[in-house]
Design an enzyme around this catalytic site. Sequence first.
Site, PDB file in Angstrom:
ATOM      1  N   ARG A 131       0.852  -1.193   0.000  1.00  0.00           N
ATOM      2  CA  ARG A 131       0.000   0.000   0.000  1.00  0.00           C
ATOM      3  C   ARG A 131       0.888   1.245   0.000  1.00  0.00           C
ATOM      4  O   ARG A 131       1.765   1.382   0.857  1.00  0.00           O
ATOM      5  CB  ARG A 131      -0.905   0.008   1.241  1.00  0.00           C
ATOM      6  CG  ARG A 131      -1.688   1.291   1.347  1.00  0.00           C
ATOM      7  CD  ARG A 131      -2.606   1.383   2.572  1.00  0.00           C
ATOM      8  NE  ARG A 131      -3.240   2.680   2.555  1.00  0.00           N
ATOM      9  CZ  ARG A 131      -3.277   3.533   3.581  1.00  0.00           C
ATOM     10  NH1 ARG A 131      -2.782   3.212   4.759  1.00  0.00           N
ATOM     11  NH2 ARG A 131      -3.842   4.712   3.438  1.00  0.00           N
TER      12      ARG A 131
ATOM     13  N   HIS B 165      -3.065  10.944   0.693  1.00  0.00           N
ATOM     14  CA  HIS B 165      -2.558  10.767   2.057  1.00  0.00           C
ATOM     15  C   HIS B 165      -2.004  12.113   2.534  1.00  0.00           C
ATOM     16  O   HIS B 165      -0.799  12.287   2.730  1.00  0.00           O
ATOM     17  CB  HIS B 165      -1.498   9.661   2.089  1.00  0.00           C
ATOM     18  CG  HIS B 165      -1.230   9.097   3.464  1.00  0.00           C
ATOM     19  ND1 HIS B 165      -1.354   7.759   3.766  1.00  0.00           N
ATOM     20  CD2 HIS B 165      -0.851   9.697   4.618  1.00  0.00           C
ATOM     21  CE1 HIS B 165      -1.060   7.556   5.044  1.00  0.00           C
ATOM     22  NE2 HIS B 165      -0.738   8.722   5.584  1.00  0.00           N
TER      23      HIS B 165
ATOM     24  N   GLU C   6      -7.486   8.544   6.344  1.00  0.00           N
ATOM     25  CA  GLU C   6      -7.796   9.164   7.635  1.00  0.00           C
ATOM     26  C   GLU C   6      -8.394  10.558   7.532  1.00  0.00           C
ATOM     27  O   GLU C   6      -7.807  11.543   8.009  1.00  0.00           O
ATOM     28  CB  GLU C   6      -6.543   9.190   8.509  1.00  0.00           C
ATOM     29  CG  GLU C   6      -5.963   7.807   8.744  1.00  0.00           C
ATOM     30  CD  GLU C   6      -4.865   7.783   9.814  1.00  0.00           C
ATOM     31  OE1 GLU C   6      -4.394   8.864  10.210  1.00  0.00           O
ATOM     32  OE2 GLU C   6      -4.515   6.691  10.261  1.00  0.00           O
TER      33      GLU C   6
ATOM     34  N   ASN D 263      -7.455   1.819   9.644  1.00  0.00           N
ATOM     35  CA  ASN D 263      -6.157   2.140  10.240  1.00  0.00           C
ATOM     36  C   ASN D 263      -6.353   2.152  11.739  1.00  0.00           C
ATOM     37  O   ASN D 263      -7.191   2.909  12.237  1.00  0.00           O
ATOM     38  CB  ASN D 263      -5.697   3.545   9.832  1.00  0.00           C
ATOM     39  CG  ASN D 263      -5.320   3.660   8.375  1.00  0.00           C
ATOM     40  OD1 ASN D 263      -5.504   2.730   7.594  1.00  0.00           O
ATOM     41  ND2 ASN D 263      -4.787   4.808   8.000  1.00  0.00           N
TER      42      ASN D 263
ATOM     43  N   TYR E  95      -4.347   1.638  15.788  1.00  0.00           N
ATOM     44  CA  TYR E  95      -3.095   1.462  16.529  1.00  0.00           C
ATOM     45  C   TYR E  95      -3.298   1.051  17.976  1.00  0.00           C
ATOM     46  O   TYR E  95      -2.456   0.387  18.549  1.00  0.00           O
ATOM     47  CB  TYR E  95      -2.273   2.763  16.479  1.00  0.00           C
ATOM     48  CG  TYR E  95      -1.724   3.042  15.094  1.00  0.00           C
ATOM     49  CD1 TYR E  95      -2.485   3.673  14.114  1.00  0.00           C
ATOM     50  CD2 TYR E  95      -0.444   2.632  14.754  1.00  0.00           C
ATOM     51  CE1 TYR E  95      -1.984   3.892  12.839  1.00  0.00           C
ATOM     52  CE2 TYR E  95       0.069   2.846  13.484  1.00  0.00           C
ATOM     53  CZ  TYR E  95      -0.705   3.473  12.531  1.00  0.00           C
ATOM     54  OH  TYR E  95      -0.200   3.671  11.265  1.00  0.00           O
TER      55      TYR E  95
ATOM     56  N   GLU F 106      -3.572   0.082   8.000  1.00  0.00           N
ATOM     57  CA  GLU F 106      -2.405   0.482   8.799  1.00  0.00           C
ATOM     58  C   GLU F 106      -2.518  -0.097  10.191  1.00  0.00           C
ATOM     59  O   GLU F 106      -3.611  -0.099  10.778  1.00  0.00           O
ATOM     60  CB  GLU F 106      -2.309   2.009   8.971  1.00  0.00           C
ATOM     61  CG  GLU F 106      -1.729   2.742   7.805  1.00  0.00           C
ATOM     62  CD  GLU F 106      -1.649   4.254   8.064  1.00  0.00           C
ATOM     63  OE1 GLU F 106      -1.444   4.676   9.224  1.00  0.00           O
ATOM     64  OE2 GLU F 106      -1.794   4.997   7.092  1.00  0.00           O
TER      65      GLU F 106
ATOM     66  N   GLU G  51       7.699  11.309  10.325  1.00  0.00           N
ATOM     67  CA  GLU G  51       6.465  11.076  11.085  1.00  0.00           C
ATOM     68  C   GLU G  51       5.785  12.414  11.396  1.00  0.00           C
ATOM     69  O   GLU G  51       5.616  12.818  12.535  1.00  0.00           O
ATOM     70  CB  GLU G  51       6.782  10.256  12.350  1.00  0.00           C
ATOM     71  CG  GLU G  51       5.644  10.006  13.319  1.00  0.00           C
ATOM     72  CD  GLU G  51       4.389   9.342  12.736  1.00  0.00           C
ATOM     73  OE1 GLU G  51       4.441   8.704  11.659  1.00  0.00           O
ATOM     74  OE2 GLU G  51       3.340   9.488  13.383  1.00  0.00           O
TER      75      GLU G  51
HETATM   76  C1  GBH Z   1      -1.425   7.363  10.742  1.00  0.00           C
HETATM   77  O1  GBH Z   1      -1.840   8.378  11.549  1.00  0.00           O
HETATM   78  C2  GBH Z   1      -1.062   7.968   9.434  1.00  0.00           C
HETATM   79  O2  GBH Z   1      -1.899   7.535   8.380  1.00  0.00           O
HETATM   80  C3  GBH Z   1       0.368   7.749   9.067  1.00  0.00           C
HETATM   81  O3  GBH Z   1       0.717   8.612   8.045  1.00  0.00           O
HETATM   82  C4  GBH Z   1       1.213   7.903  10.317  1.00  0.00           C
HETATM   83  O4  GBH Z   1       2.567   7.928  10.031  1.00  0.00           O
HETATM   84  C5  GBH Z   1       0.886   6.757  11.218  1.00  0.00           C
HETATM   85  O5  GBH Z   1      -0.490   6.629  11.434  1.00  0.00           O
HETATM   86  C6  GBH Z   1       1.584   6.807  12.566  1.00  0.00           C
HETATM   87  O6  GBH Z   1       1.200   7.915  13.309  1.00  0.00           O
HETATM   88  O7  GBH Z   1      -5.294  13.650  18.014  1.00  0.00           O
HETATM   89  O8  GBH Z   1      -6.223  12.247  19.730  1.00  0.00           O
HETATM   90  O9  GBH Z   1      -5.966  11.388  17.544  1.00  0.00           O
HETATM   91  C7  GBH Z   1      -2.252   8.013  12.814  1.00  0.00           C
HETATM   92  C8  GBH Z   1      -3.139   9.106  13.301  1.00  0.00           C
HETATM   93  C9  GBH Z   1      -2.712  11.092  14.400  1.00  0.00           C
HETATM   94  C10 GBH Z   1      -3.498   9.171  15.581  1.00  0.00           C
HETATM   95  C11 GBH Z   1      -2.321  11.717  15.690  1.00  0.00           C
HETATM   96  C12 GBH Z   1      -3.143   9.817  16.848  1.00  0.00           C
HETATM   97  C13 GBH Z   1      -2.801  11.901  17.957  1.00  0.00           C
HETATM   98  C14 GBH Z   1      -3.808  11.751  19.024  1.00  0.00           C
HETATM   99  N1  GBH Z   1      -2.685   9.653  14.519  1.00  0.00           N
HETATM  100  N2  GBH Z   1      -3.175  11.244  16.733  1.00  0.00           N
HETATM  101  S1  GBH Z   1      -5.412  12.305  18.544  1.00  0.00           S
END
Ligand code: GBH
Length: 478
Positions: free
Chosen positions: A78, A124, A171, A311, A313, A377, A434
């Site tokens: 991807r 993206h 996202e 996506n 985490y 993701e 990042e």
């Molecule tokens: C993804 O973002 C992205 O698609 C990717 O580009 C990135 O490198 C990867 O994950 C790792 O970060 O504001 O409460 O949500 C993840 C999205 C954005 C989730 C920042 C967490 C901070 C807390 N993230 N966010 S909040």
Amino acid sequence: MPGIKSFSKTFQWGFATASYQIEGSPDADGKGPSIWDTHTHKPSITLDGLNGDTATESYKLWREDISLLKSYGVAAHRFSLSWSRIIPDGSRHSRVNQAGIDYYRAYIQELLNNGIRPYVTLYHWDLPDALHQSYGGWLNKDEIVKDFVYYAETCFSAFGDLVKDWITLNEPWCVANLGYGTGVNAPGRSSDRKRCAAGDSKTEPWIVIHNQILAHAYTVQAYDNSYRETQEGQIGVALDSFWFEPYDDAPENVAAAQRAMDFRLGLLADPIFKGAYPPSMKKILGDRLRDFTSEELEVLHAGCTDFFGLNTYTTMLVKDGGVSDVLGHVTSTFTRKDGTVLGTESHVGWMRDYAPGFRKLLNYVHNTYKKPIFVTENGFPAKGENDKPFSDAIKDTDRVAYFRGYVNAMLDAHSEDGVDIRGYFAWSLLDNFEWADGYTTRFGVTYVDFATQERTPKDSAIFLTDFFKKHVPGQRSS
Ligand code: GBH
């Protein structure tokens, strides 16, 4: 193999990347600037003061990246296209840059030559800056929806003979809330005047959400009308969400966790897969959440978004109450009532390792939206990795533990719970740029020495290769 749980033999596994995070070469071959080029050249935007001008030099080192993918034995990859390489100023009224098309065609062809199936994300986060400057980018419904559809159709025409799997947006929640709410991400708009010169965090994120839903829906319509039959591909969207678990079984906390799911995932997934915003959001946001016109509703309902790109985490515990309406007046924490903490800490404050939540989220998405799921993701930044000597960093025990938990949770969701999961893309192939963290947070399964651009597999890359070799029948070996 009796006794071994497995995915289907067509399961697509691989890694994910994004153009601005890896490519570098911001003005090569006629590329126009994106909002991320502009944003990261303002002072004090990233933790280390660095930007994506170089990143992992993948615009130049792409053949090496593809060899690496091949060595990992992936079935699919991807990655995202940079809109302003293909249309430098983004507009439907201006010229397409043949050099950009040629570049991505060569890239896609090389993947195919190596037996790797391309999963292409159209957007993206790197909006052509000219669209932001000239009419406000995602804030301007009439212009952005048309320009996005034009760009998408340019890509379907240019690559659709080779590409069968499309992801419109990555996202959209983050695009709206980090770009126009907190202003941490490009284009950096917010009500916070200490950080941003302009913006309105109360209204703009919801406008940007709305316009992205429409850009997605009209793109799916264009695909249905002009490409689906001849190209025989599929089209989806990558939505990000935490799993929100109630803090305890108090009814108000159970309701709060559902509300957080609505605000984080339902906000996008309900309109796209069910044709309407979640009622809990309308109730709290009122008119700030735009209504769809009858024509828009028709497009939303008629379109066929083929798959759910997820996506994800981490998991958070949720309690009722909180000043912010961004997640619907809830408070979130990693600490349980008994004082214990959810999972191993990562390098970033917003995520920890908690695989049971992943299995629940997969079940939730399956039961709520009833679409094939691709995990687009999933990954882990090991704490302190950037400060470790190379020889320690590549022994990424915490990341291996994370992936072991998450991919096994996914295997259980598939084989025991009957969740329809078609693919999995770990984030990320490489340590990379990042976003606001600059290069201080490493998500890669491959270590990148940013001074030399040397790439070295970490233990986690080897773990994932072995895992999918074992659990996808007939996986070719590298
Ligand atoms: C993804 O973002 C992205 O698609 C990717 O580009 C990135 O490198 C990867 O994950 C790792 O970060 O504001 O409460 O949500 C993840 C999205 C954005 C989730 C920042 C967490 C901070 C807390 N993230 N966010 S909040």
